[in-house]
Design an enzyme around this catalytic site. Structure first.
Site, short mmCIF file in Angstrom:
data_model
loop_
_atom_site.label_atom_id
_atom_site.label_comp_id
_atom_site.label_asym_id
_atom_site.label_seq_id
_atom_site.Cartn_x
_atom_site.Cartn_y
_atom_site.Cartn_z
N TYR A 1 0.86 -1.37 0.10
CA TYR A 1 -0.09 0.02 0.11
C TYR A 1 1.02 1.23 -0.01
CZ TYR A 1 -3.53 3.27 1.43
OH TYR A 1 -4.46 4.45 1.34
N ASP B 1 -2.09 -1.32 -3.93
CA ASP B 1 -2.54 -0.03 -4.47
C ASP B 1 -1.20 0.82 -4.53
OD1 ASP B 1 -3.26 2.66 -4.86
OD2 ASP B 1 -4.77 2.30 -3.00
#
Length: 270
Positions: free
Chosen positions: A106, A147
């Site tokens: 992330y 992400d």
């Protein structure tokens, strides 16, 4: 083997949507980001009931990453990105699953920019570059999924000028992503769809989903030993349209097993 990444944007709040998707899509491995729960609040029992074993690293208010497996137990190899012992944010976890090393990331958002948050994003990218290079040198089949908070090119964001000052599209962010890929990684979704506008994230504001005003910021990068086994890749867009959804949709790849790949190579030699 079907491997997916899904920024769930609060795993407990969106657990019904997550388990419904797991039941219908049946991914073998799932990388989750933005758990938004402390370690002891992760819904391991509910996910086990859905058929998934898990390793995770939570964080009380933000961040948090996890790797789920429908088959073998994921073997945790790392739960932090090396390079900065003072960084306490839960943004990286790594595990071996069925012969593939799975890295779930992330990457920092970086807004507002310029400023400390953008500096942190770029510094985190540099640490990722260094670790990714070591993973490549190992020769192991590796996938770095998650992400990335970067829309790599203009085709990865809907036509607009409203995001021009956002950290996700800054030249420095795009250059950092490009440097990572140039190490030898294959951007699976773009490899199979070189020119198509494909989005993985639609903001909650301004009817972004309804207007298809999206960005592609969730990526799965395959190592050179894994890339030849790439079979298919896609985005489960419909999940974003469910009631009370995450602002991301799951992104996935299908990988041929090693035995099937070896058999194909032998046939070509003949």
């Amino acid at each position: 083997m079907k491997i997916a990444t899904f920024n769930i944007n609060n795993v407990n709040r969106h657990l019904p949507n997550l388990t419904a998707w797991l039941k219908s899509a049946k991914p073998d491995v799932v990388c989750l980001q933005e758990l938004k729960c402390e370690q002891g609040a992760f819904p391991a029992a509910a996910l086990a009931k859905a058929g998934y074993k898990a390793v995770w690293k939570g964080e009380r208010t933000w961040n948090g990453v996890a790797i789920l497996s429908r088959g073998p137990e994921p073997v945790l190899t790392r739960d932090e990105l090396p390079g900065d012992k003072t960084d306490a944010q839960s943004r990286y976890i790594e595990a071996a699953v069925d012969g593939v090393l799975i890295a779930c990331i992330y990457l920092p958002n970086g807004n507002p920019q310029p400023g400390p948050k953008f500096d942190y994003k770029l510094a985190w990218f540099k640490r990722l570059h260094a670790h990714a290079r070591k993973l490549l040198k190992s020769g192991a089949p590796v996938i770095i999924a998650g992400d990335y908070n970067v829309a790599p090119t203009e085709v990865d964001i809907y036509p607009t000028r409203s995001w021009d000052n956002d950290a996700l599209v800054q030249p420095e962010s795009r250059a950092a992503y490009a440097r990572l890929v140039k190490q030898g990684w294959t951007d699976a979704l773009r490899e199979l769809n070189p020119d198509e506008r494909i989005y993985t994230f639609w903001h909650y504001w301004r009817n972004s989903w309804q207007r298809n005003a999206g960005l592609r910021i969730d990526h799965l990068l395959l190592s050179p030993s894994l890339a030849p086994r790439l079979k298919d890749a896609g985005v489960d867009r419909a999940v974003r349209g469910k009631k009370e959804p995450s602002d991301h949709a799951p992104v996935w790849v299908e990988i041929k097993d090693a035995a099937a790949r070896s058999k194909t190579k032998r046939k070509k030699k003949r």
